[in-house]
Structure formats: C-alpha cells, structure tokens
Design a protein around this motif. Structure first.
Motif, short mmCIF file in Angstrom:
data_model
loop_
_atom_site.label_atom_id
_atom_site.label_comp_id
_atom_site.label_asym_id
_atom_site.label_seq_id
_atom_site.Cartn_x
_atom_site.Cartn_y
_atom_site.Cartn_z
N ASN A 28 0.95 -1.09 -0.01
CA ASN A 28 -0.04 -0.09 0.17
C ASN A 28 0.84 1.23 0.02
N GLN A 29 2.16 1.01 -0.01
CA GLN A 29 3.10 2.21 -0.28
C GLN A 29 2.99 2.70 -1.80
N PRO A 30 2.84 4.13 -1.92
CA PRO A 30 2.73 4.37 -3.35
C PRO A 30 3.98 3.86 -4.33
N GLN A 31 5.03 3.87 -3.64
CA GLN A 31 6.40 3.71 -4.28
C GLN A 31 6.39 2.09 -4.60
N ILE A 32 5.45 1.15 -4.19
CA ILE A 32 5.26 -0.03 -4.66
C ILE A 32 4.16 -0.36 -5.60
N TYR A 33 3.05 -0.03 -5.21
CA TYR A 33 1.73 -0.17 -5.88
C TYR A 33 1.79 0.69 -7.39
N ARG A 34 2.57 1.68 -7.29
CA ARG A 34 2.63 2.75 -8.64
C ARG A 34 3.53 1.99 -9.65
N MET A 35 4.40 0.77 -9.24
CA MET A 35 5.45 0.42 -10.19
C MET A 35 5.26 -1.02 -10.45
N HIS A 87 4.44 -24.86 -20.82
CA HIS A 87 5.33 -24.75 -21.91
C HIS A 87 5.85 -23.31 -22.38
N LEU A 88 5.12 -22.34 -21.34
CA LEU A 88 5.85 -20.97 -21.64
C LEU A 88 6.82 -20.67 -20.88
N PRO A 89 7.75 -19.64 -21.00
CA PRO A 89 8.77 -19.10 -19.98
C PRO A 89 8.09 -18.37 -18.78
N PHE A 90 8.91 -18.71 -17.78
CA PHE A 90 8.46 -18.00 -16.41
C PHE A 90 8.59 -16.44 -16.50
N ASN A 91 7.63 -15.81 -16.07
CA ASN A 91 7.89 -14.17 -15.87
C ASN A 91 8.09 -13.95 -14.58
N ILE A 92 9.20 -13.46 -14.53
CA ILE A 92 9.83 -13.02 -12.99
C ILE A 92 9.48 -11.84 -12.76
N GLY A 93 8.73 -11.71 -11.45
CA GLY A 93 8.25 -10.27 -10.86
C GLY A 93 8.73 -10.27 -9.68
N TYR A 94 8.61 -8.86 -9.17
CA TYR A 94 9.08 -8.71 -7.66
C TYR A 94 8.84 -7.21 -7.31
N TRP A 95 8.85 -7.07 -5.86
CA TRP A 95 8.98 -5.75 -5.40
C TRP A 95 9.69 -5.84 -3.92
N LEU A 96 10.20 -4.73 -3.59
CA LEU A 96 11.02 -4.64 -2.38
C LEU A 96 10.35 -3.29 -1.58
N ALA A 97 10.43 -3.41 -0.28
CA ALA A 97 10.10 -2.44 0.46
C ALA A 97 10.98 -1.15 0.43
N PRO A 98 10.61 0.13 0.04
CA PRO A 98 11.40 1.19 -0.14
C PRO A 98 12.62 1.18 0.80
#
Length: 171
Positions: A28-35, A87-98
């Motif tokens: 819920n920190q804008p630096q995360i949900y906006r990105m 059969h598809l490649p993995f999509n790597i996703g991530y987020w980190l606390a500011p």
C-alpha cells in the motif's frame, strides 16, 4: 519446491496467510503499487489473503512460485516466477520495501530464484518494468535480461496505461 532458498544475505521462503498484514502494509506504499502493474492501490488484507491462497495450486502445477524475501528474519519483499502454462517461460516479478532499496537485495533474490528455476531445467525467462522505474530495469540488466519491446500496459495501482519495457533472457 524446497520451502527455503538462501543467499549470502537473504532467505526466500513460501508466503503464509500470517504474512498478509505485513504484505498489505508494504504494497500500500505508493512507491510499490505505482510500479507493479498487478497491485491495486489500497489493497486490503482480504485481497492479499486471496492472492496467497492461490499459491499452493500454482506450485503443484509448476506455474507459480512466489517467495517472500527476508533479511534478518524481516519480510522486505516478494519475488516470483509465474506462467500460464508449463510450455511458456516464467515471468519474473518482484517488489521490495522502499526501506530496503539500494542494497542489491532484489538482484540477489531474483538471481537466486532464476538459478533455482534453471536447476529445474528452465532456460527462458521474461520480465519487464515501467519506463519511469529505471532502477527495476537495472536489476533485470544485471540478471542478463535484454529489452525485447516497448508497449503501453495497464497499471492497476495507477488506474491507467503506462509505458512498459518487455525484457527476455535465454540461458
């Protein structure tokens, strides 16, 4: 999947329902949900719990591996490999606390997950980042991803379409 992947500074582990309040506070920190395109602004604990509840079936079908990132036993982020079909490649996703930015934690965590997937025979990965988040692009470049496309994509947290770089890694 082994319940835990360790690096020099981090522990990557399954996410449990007990993590929902902490994750909700962080996203819920804008630096995360906006990105992050898939995180809505003002996410509720119930929404986080629903997301967590889907993880076991994804692990069983080898389509979703979502791990909490801990540093000194404190949850500081999430890294995942997800795909719609095996059969598809993995999509790597991530987020980190500011509060954890700027220490190389995400490169370390995502690199460990990619290595774990490679050890299981995976060789192709995709990811991407919003154009106004160049730090995320630097993480992917360090992990040997290359730009593949630029397109407009809907970001839930912003409630609008934004420019996004698609990236890919083979090998």
């Amino acid at each position: 999947m082994s319940a835990v992947i360790t690096t020099d500074r981090l522990t990557l582990r399954r996410i449990w329902l007990e993590d929902a309040p902490t994750i909700t506070d962080l996203v819920n920190q804008p630096q995360i949900y906006r990105m992050v395109i898939s995180i809505p602004a003002h996410q509720t604990v119930a929404q986080t719990e629903d997301w967590i509840a889907k993880h076991p079936s994804g692990r069983e079908t080898n389509t979703k591996h979502v791990l909490g990132i801990e540093q000194d036993k404190r949850l500081i982020g999430v890294v995942s490999g997800e795909r719609k079909d095996t059969h598809l490649p993995f999509n790597i996703g991530y987020w980190l606390a500011p509060s954890a930015w700027g220490h190389g934690f995400m490169t370390e965590a995502a690199g460990a997950l990619i290595q774990w997937l490679r050890d299981r025979g995976e060789r192709a990965f995709v990811s991407g980042y919003l154009v106004d988040n160049p730090a995320s692009g630097r993480v992917l470049e360090k992990l040997q991803f290359m730009k593949a496309d630029r397109r407009s994509i809907f970001c839930m947290g912003r409630g609008e379409r934004v420019d996004h770089f698609d990236m890919a890694r083979v090998g």
